[in-house]
Design a protein around this motif. Structure first.
Motif, PDB file in Angstrom:
ATOM      1  N   LEU A   1      -9.037   0.713 -11.122  1.00 60.75           N
ATOM      2  CA  LEU A   1      -8.471  -0.623 -11.039  1.00 60.75           C
ATOM      3  C   LEU A   1      -6.999  -0.560 -11.387  1.00 60.75           C
ATOM      4  CD1 LEU A   1      -9.230  -3.782 -10.898  1.00 60.75           C
ATOM      5  CD2 LEU A   1      -9.011  -3.650 -13.370  1.00 60.75           C
ATOM      6  N   GLU A   2      -6.194  -1.297 -10.620  1.00 63.01           N
ATOM      7  CA  GLU A   2      -4.760  -1.368 -10.908  1.00 63.01           C
ATOM      8  C   GLU A   2      -4.181  -2.643 -10.313  1.00 63.01           C
ATOM      9  OE1 GLU A   2      -2.819   1.260  -7.381  1.00 63.01           O
ATOM     10  OE2 GLU A   2      -3.834   2.366  -8.974  1.00 63.01           O
ATOM     11  N   ALA A   3      -3.036  -3.015 -10.806  1.00 63.59           N
ATOM     12  CA  ALA A   3      -2.327  -4.172 -10.262  1.00 63.59           C
ATOM     13  C   ALA A   3      -1.864  -3.836  -8.854  1.00 63.59           C
ATOM     14  CB  ALA A   3      -1.129  -4.521 -11.140  1.00 63.59           C
ATOM     15  N   GLU A   4      -1.850  -4.838  -7.986  1.00 67.38           N
ATOM     16  CA  GLU A   4      -1.399  -4.598  -6.613  1.00 67.38           C
ATOM     17  C   GLU A   4       0.038  -4.083  -6.639  1.00 67.38           C
ATOM     18  OE1 GLU A   4      -0.631  -7.507  -3.062  1.00 67.38           O
ATOM     19  OE2 GLU A   4      -2.781  -7.104  -3.235  1.00 67.38           O
ATOM     20  N   TYR A   5       0.274  -3.022  -5.900  1.00 68.63           N
ATOM     21  CA  TYR A   5       1.539  -2.301  -5.928  1.00 68.63           C
ATOM     22  C   TYR A   5       2.739  -3.172  -5.596  1.00 68.63           C
ATOM     23  CZ  TYR A   5       4.896   1.423  -5.076  1.00 68.63           C
ATOM     24  OH  TYR A   5       6.004   2.230  -5.119  1.00 68.63           O
ATOM     25  N   SER A   6       2.586  -4.139  -4.696  1.00 72.05           N
ATOM     26  CA  SER A   6       3.729  -4.961  -4.296  1.00 72.05           C
ATOM     27  C   SER A   6       4.190  -5.899  -5.411  1.00 72.05           C
ATOM     28  CB  SER A   6       3.393  -5.769  -3.036  1.00 72.05           C
ATOM     29  OG  SER A   6       2.295  -6.612  -3.281  1.00 72.05           O
TER      30      SER A   6
ATOM     31  N   ASP B   1       0.572  -0.074 -16.544  1.00 77.26           N
ATOM     32  CA  ASP B   1       0.189   0.679 -17.741  1.00 77.26           C
ATOM     33  C   ASP B   1      -1.283   0.515 -18.101  1.00 77.26           C
ATOM     34  OD1 ASP B   1       2.806   1.552 -18.011  1.00 77.26           O
ATOM     35  OD2 ASP B   1       3.355  -0.139 -19.303  1.00 77.26           O
ATOM     36  N   LYS B   2      -1.929  -0.512 -17.564  1.00 79.54           N
ATOM     37  CA  LYS B   2      -3.340  -0.763 -17.867  1.00 79.54           C
ATOM     38  C   LYS B   2      -4.275  -0.246 -16.776  1.00 79.54           C
ATOM     39  CE  LYS B   2      -2.112  -5.040 -20.228  1.00 79.54           C
ATOM     40  NZ  LYS B   2      -2.245  -6.493 -20.133  1.00 79.54           N
ATOM     41  N   ALA B   3      -3.744   0.478 -15.801  1.00 80.06           N
ATOM     42  CA  ALA B   3      -4.572   1.011 -14.717  1.00 80.06           C
ATOM     43  C   ALA B   3      -5.601   1.992 -15.275  1.00 80.06           C
ATOM     44  CB  ALA B   3      -3.702   1.707 -13.683  1.00 80.06           C
ATOM     45  N   VAL B   4      -6.788   1.957 -14.698  1.00 83.74           N
ATOM     46  CA  VAL B   4      -7.858   2.869 -15.110  1.00 83.74           C
ATOM     47  C   VAL B   4      -8.464   3.511 -13.870  1.00 83.74           C
ATOM     48  CG1 VAL B   4      -8.439   1.632 -17.231  1.00 83.74           C
ATOM     49  CG2 VAL B   4      -9.574   1.003 -15.112  1.00 83.74           C
TER      50      VAL B   4
END
Length: 174
Positions: free
Chosen positions: A56-61, A67-70
Motif C-alpha cells: 500500500l502506498e499513496a498515489e504517486y501523482s 514514508d508510510k508505504a508498506v
C-alpha cells in the motif's frame, strides 16, 4: 507418534498461514481506506500476481515519497489472483497502469472520500500453491476469497455461501 502427527500438523499450519494472510490483506484494505480519508489523498493497494507480493502506498501523482508505504511478500507456498466480475463499460473496466507497475500488478484505489475506485477488482483469491510432485486440486478447499462487500464500500473474507449467492446473481444478470 510424531511421525503420525507430522502430516496433520503440516496441513494445519499451512491452513493457518493462508488464513493469516487473508486477514492481513483485508486489514491492509481497511488501513488504505482509513489513510485515504484521513490524509485526503488517494491510496493504492497493489497486488503483484507474478512476484506474489502486495503493498500500500499513496498515489504517486500526489506525493513522490510515502514514508508510510508498506509491502508484503506472500509465503512461498501461497499465490494470489484477482478477478473482475461486475459488468463494466470499456473505460471503467481498464486497469490503470502506473509507470512503476507492470502488467502483472492489479491496483485497488481508495479515494479520499472513502470509496473504492471502479476499476478495482471484485474478488481476490488467496490459495495454496501445489508443492513439487503435488497436483493442484481446484476444489476451493485450500483457497480463501476476499470480495468486495455487497454495498461495494469495503472488502471482506467471503464465505462459500456468500460466493454461491453472488455467482448465481451475477450469472443471472448477464
Amino acid at each position: 507418534v510424531l511421525g503420525l502427527l507430522a502430516p496433520s500438523l503440516s496441513r494445519f499450519f499451512r491452513g493457518r498461514t493462508l488464513d493469516s494472510e487473508a486477514r492481513r490483506m483485508v486489514s491492509l484494505t481497511r488501513y488504505g481506506q482509513a489513510r485515504a480519508v484521513s490524509e485526503g489523498i488517494p491510496m493504492l493497494m497493489w497486488i503483484d500476481t507474478v512476484r506474489q507480493a502486495y503493498g500500500l502506498e499513496a498515489e504517486y501523482s500526489y506525493t513522490a515519497n510515502d514514508d508510510k508505504a508498506v509491502d508484503y511478500a506472500l509465503d512461498r507456498d501461497l499465490g494470489v489472483e484477482a478477478q473482475f466480475v461486475r459488468r463494466r463499460t470499456a473505460e471503467s473496466g481498464m486497469v490503470r497502469q502506473d509507470r512503476r507497475f507492470g502488467a502483472s500488478v492489479v491496483q485497488i484505489r481508495f479515494q479520499p472520500d472513502g470509496f473504492i475506485g471502479e476499476q478495482s477488482p471484485d474478488l481476490l483469491r488467496l490459495s495454496r500453491l501445489p508443492g513439487s510432485g503435488e497436483v493442484r486440486q481446484d476444489d476451493g478447499a485450500e483457497s480463501i476469497w476476499i470480495a468486495r462487500s455487497r454495498n461495494g464500500l469495503n472488502y471482506e473474507i467471503a464465505t462459500n455461501h456468500w460466493l454461491d449467492r453472488k455467482s448465481t446473481r451475477l450469472n443471472s444478470s448477464h
